[in-house]
Design an enzyme around this catalytic site. Structure first.
Site, mmCIF file in Angstrom:
data_model
loop_
_atom_site.group_PDB
_atom_site.id
_atom_site.type_symbol
_atom_site.label_atom_id
_atom_site.label_comp_id
_atom_site.label_asym_id
_atom_site.label_seq_id
_atom_site.Cartn_x
_atom_site.Cartn_y
_atom_site.Cartn_z
ATOM 1 N N ASP A 115 10.137 71.471 42.046
ATOM 2 C CA ASP A 115 9.306 72.400 41.127
ATOM 3 C C ASP A 115 9.553 71.938 39.922
ATOM 4 O OD1 ASP A 115 11.275 74.789 42.653
ATOM 5 O OD2 ASP A 115 12.041 73.433 41.084
ATOM 6 N N ASP A 133 9.967 72.890 35.955
ATOM 7 C CA ASP A 133 10.626 74.180 34.847
ATOM 8 C C ASP A 133 10.246 73.628 33.718
ATOM 9 O OD1 ASP A 133 11.887 75.671 36.919
ATOM 10 O OD2 ASP A 133 13.292 74.284 36.908
ATOM 11 N N ASP A 156 24.410 72.609 34.011
ATOM 12 C CA ASP A 156 25.504 72.199 34.553
ATOM 13 C C ASP A 156 26.309 70.751 34.516
ATOM 14 O OD1 ASP A 156 23.417 71.440 36.232
ATOM 15 O OD2 ASP A 156 24.205 72.697 37.583
HETATM 16 P P1 ATP Z 1 17.042 71.320 42.890
HETATM 17 O O1 ATP Z 1 15.958 72.243 42.636
HETATM 18 O O2 ATP Z 1 16.658 69.991 43.328
HETATM 19 O O3 ATP Z 1 18.337 71.957 43.993
HETATM 20 P P2 ATP Z 1 17.753 71.738 40.257
HETATM 21 O O4 ATP Z 1 18.580 70.899 39.497
HETATM 22 O O5 ATP Z 1 16.195 71.919 39.993
HETATM 23 O O6 ATP Z 1 17.997 71.120 41.621
HETATM 24 P P3 ATP Z 1 17.887 74.642 40.179
HETATM 25 O O7 ATP Z 1 18.765 75.238 40.844
HETATM 26 O O8 ATP Z 1 16.579 74.558 40.367
HETATM 27 O O9 ATP Z 1 18.450 73.038 40.663
HETATM 28 O O10 ATP Z 1 18.165 74.535 38.507
HETATM 29 C C1 ATP Z 1 17.304 74.116 37.490
HETATM 30 C C2 ATP Z 1 18.256 73.587 36.427
HETATM 31 O O11 ATP Z 1 18.868 74.709 35.852
HETATM 32 C C3 ATP Z 1 19.402 72.638 36.718
HETATM 33 O O12 ATP Z 1 18.719 71.372 36.756
HETATM 34 C C4 ATP Z 1 20.100 72.860 35.603
HETATM 35 O O13 ATP Z 1 19.751 72.275 34.441
HETATM 36 C C5 ATP Z 1 20.179 74.430 35.330
HETATM 37 N N1 ATP Z 1 21.321 75.034 36.416
HETATM 38 C C6 ATP Z 1 20.853 75.572 37.697
HETATM 39 N N2 ATP Z 1 22.089 76.248 38.034
HETATM 40 C C7 ATP Z 1 22.993 76.091 37.079
HETATM 41 C C8 ATP Z 1 24.251 76.460 37.081
HETATM 42 N N3 ATP Z 1 24.918 77.071 38.051
HETATM 43 N N4 ATP Z 1 24.949 76.435 35.601
HETATM 44 C C9 ATP Z 1 24.232 75.742 34.946
HETATM 45 N N5 ATP Z 1 23.079 75.243 34.901
HETATM 46 C C10 ATP Z 1 22.340 75.450 36.003
HETATM 47 MG MG MG Z 2 15.015 73.113 41.051
#
Ligand code: ATP
Ligand code: MG
Length: 424
Positions: free
Chosen positions: A42, A44, A116
């Protein structure tokens, strides 16, 4: 460009925000995935517009403000899932090791700092097709490194789930965890349990359903996350025992992507495999997932000795809707040349009328023929089903004859069998 509807929508949102004189960029995981050449799950958007300004721009009816307290507005559209539009923010103090107590709206550069890992901390300008990287994410992505942004120990103290996310990203991308980041996890791993079971369960699900889960399990062990998450496996892992090698090997060979099957693979070699159910509950898996894992670890030993089993016993296992998962687990745990497994595969290839013929007689049939229902019915029906599966009886008349005979012989129930049959 691709015809991904969410991508188009996320692009359109950026255009609209820019037209209204706001800054707007794609952020986080979608930037990372795109640089890796993977289709993002997705998209953002991050912006300097405030939540109320985002709602005003896209309209109350096209927005959801569920995350508004953290500066996140979901913008809806009919062709794809919603896109989350988040105001650039810094997180206030984390008092509980899980959530920030407040948020402060800020700039893109500061927003990158609260994310993160460096690979997750980049922005992308989809209009100029330009990466905006304040945290060294591109270099770490090229080197295959998971590195906390800022001081790793401080970042894991804020949110302990990040430790498990590091292991999940390292596993699924085949990256290494940068040494200082890894050392911080090793010293704080036990604290991961302050995080909600659901968030832990979601990360573990991603890790154990991925083809590189064997490496994932090994990484949980190396990082110190294994004891708080899977205390059952600690003894096995400690001495690099046969049980531990077996768990790794089973995971490695497993071809199923089913979470329950993967979890069972961890437990089948342990002294108490049935503990898989407690582990499933600990991570708030669904009852269906937990029941399947429990069924799999219970049935595997039967496949192991399938050649010595009474045929109706196997015939009661193999028609199960998850027999395919059981075979996948058996191939991984017992090896694909295992005699019991091969025998079961032959049976599974039988037409279903032979493998699982409809019962010749049911409890209702017995009642209809004048038998008084009672606890002995179950045993009577089991004996009749065994005889059917073994081919000793072929139709309902023979089944009724057998029922009568069993009752006469008092084989079934000594109490009250004489008057089981009603006076006619
Ligand atoms: P995926 O969706 O493939 O698991 P993602 O990186 O998009 O990976 P998400 O959980 O959708 O993970 O989070 C989107 C973004 O928000 C991350 O890329 C990161 O920048 C931030 N993020 C998510 N969780 C955390 C956290 N626990 N602490 C700090 N930043 C976070
Ligand atoms: Mg994501």
């Amino acid at each position: 460009m691709s015809a991904n509807p969410q991508r188009e929508f996320a692009l359109d949102i950026v255009r609209q925000l820019r037209a209204a004189s706001f800054e707007a960029l794609w952020a986080g995981g979608c930037v990372r995935d795109q640089l890796l050449g993977r289709e993002p799950q997705d998209y953002d958007v991050a912006t300097n517009a405030r939540p109320e300004e985002i709602q005003k721009l896209f309209g109350q009816r096209r927005t959801l403000a569920i995350g508004a307290a953290f500066g996140v507005i979901s913008v809806l559209n009919k062709n794809s899932g919603p896109v989350e539009v988040a105001t650039f923010r810094s997180d206030g103090a984390y008092l509980d090791g899980r959530h920030p107590s407040s948020v402060v709206y800020t700039t893109a550069e500061h927003d990158a700092q609260r994310r993160d890992f460096t690979i997750n901390g980049m922005f992308f300008d989809p209009l100029e097709e330009r990466v905006i990287d304040y945290v060294g994410g591109q270099a770490d992505l090229a080197a295959g490194v998971i590195r906390a942004i800022g001081d790793p120990a401080a970042r894991f103290t804020e949110d302990k789930l990040r430790m498990l996310r590091a292991a999940r990203f390292a596993t699924t991308f085949d990256f290494t965890i940068e040494p200082v980041t890894l050392a911080a996890i090793q010293s704080m791993a036990a604290e991961v349990t302050v995080v909600s079971a659901e968030r832990i369960g979601a990360e573990l699900t991603r890790l154990f359903t991925h083809p590189r889960r064997r490496e994932g399990l090994q990484l949980l062990q190396e990082s110190g996350l294994l004891p708080p998450l899977f205390p059952e496996l600690v003894d096995a892992a400690r001495n690099n025992s046969d049980v531990w090698s077996k768990a790794l090997q089973t995971l490695e060979r497993l071809e199923s992507e089913n979470l329950s099957t993967a979890l069972s693979a961890l437990f089948v070699g342990l002294p108490k495999p049935a503990e898989v159910a407690a582990a499933g509950r600990r991570f708030r898996l669904s009852n269906k997932e937990i029941d399947l894992a429990a069924w799999l670890v219970k049935q595997l030993p039967r496949i192991d000795v399938a050649e010595q089993l009474f045929w109706p016993q196997l015939q009661r296992i193999l028609p199960h809707e998850s027999a395919g998962e059981l075979m996948a687990l058996a191939r991984a745990a017992l090896g694909d040349k295992h005699a019991g497994l091969l025998g079961c595969q032959v049976l599974l290839a039988l037409p279903s009328e032979r493998l699982n013929p409809p019962p010749l007689l049911t409890g209702d049939d017995l009642v209809r023929h004048g038998y008084r229902p009672g606890p002995h019915f179950a045993r009577l029906l089991t004996a009749i089903r065994d005889a059917q599966l073994e081919g000793q009886i072929r139709d309902q008349a023979e089944a009724l004859q057998l029922a009568e005979q069993l009752i006469q012989d008092q084989d079934i129930d000594h109490k009250g069998t004489k008057d089981t049959k009603k006076e006619k």
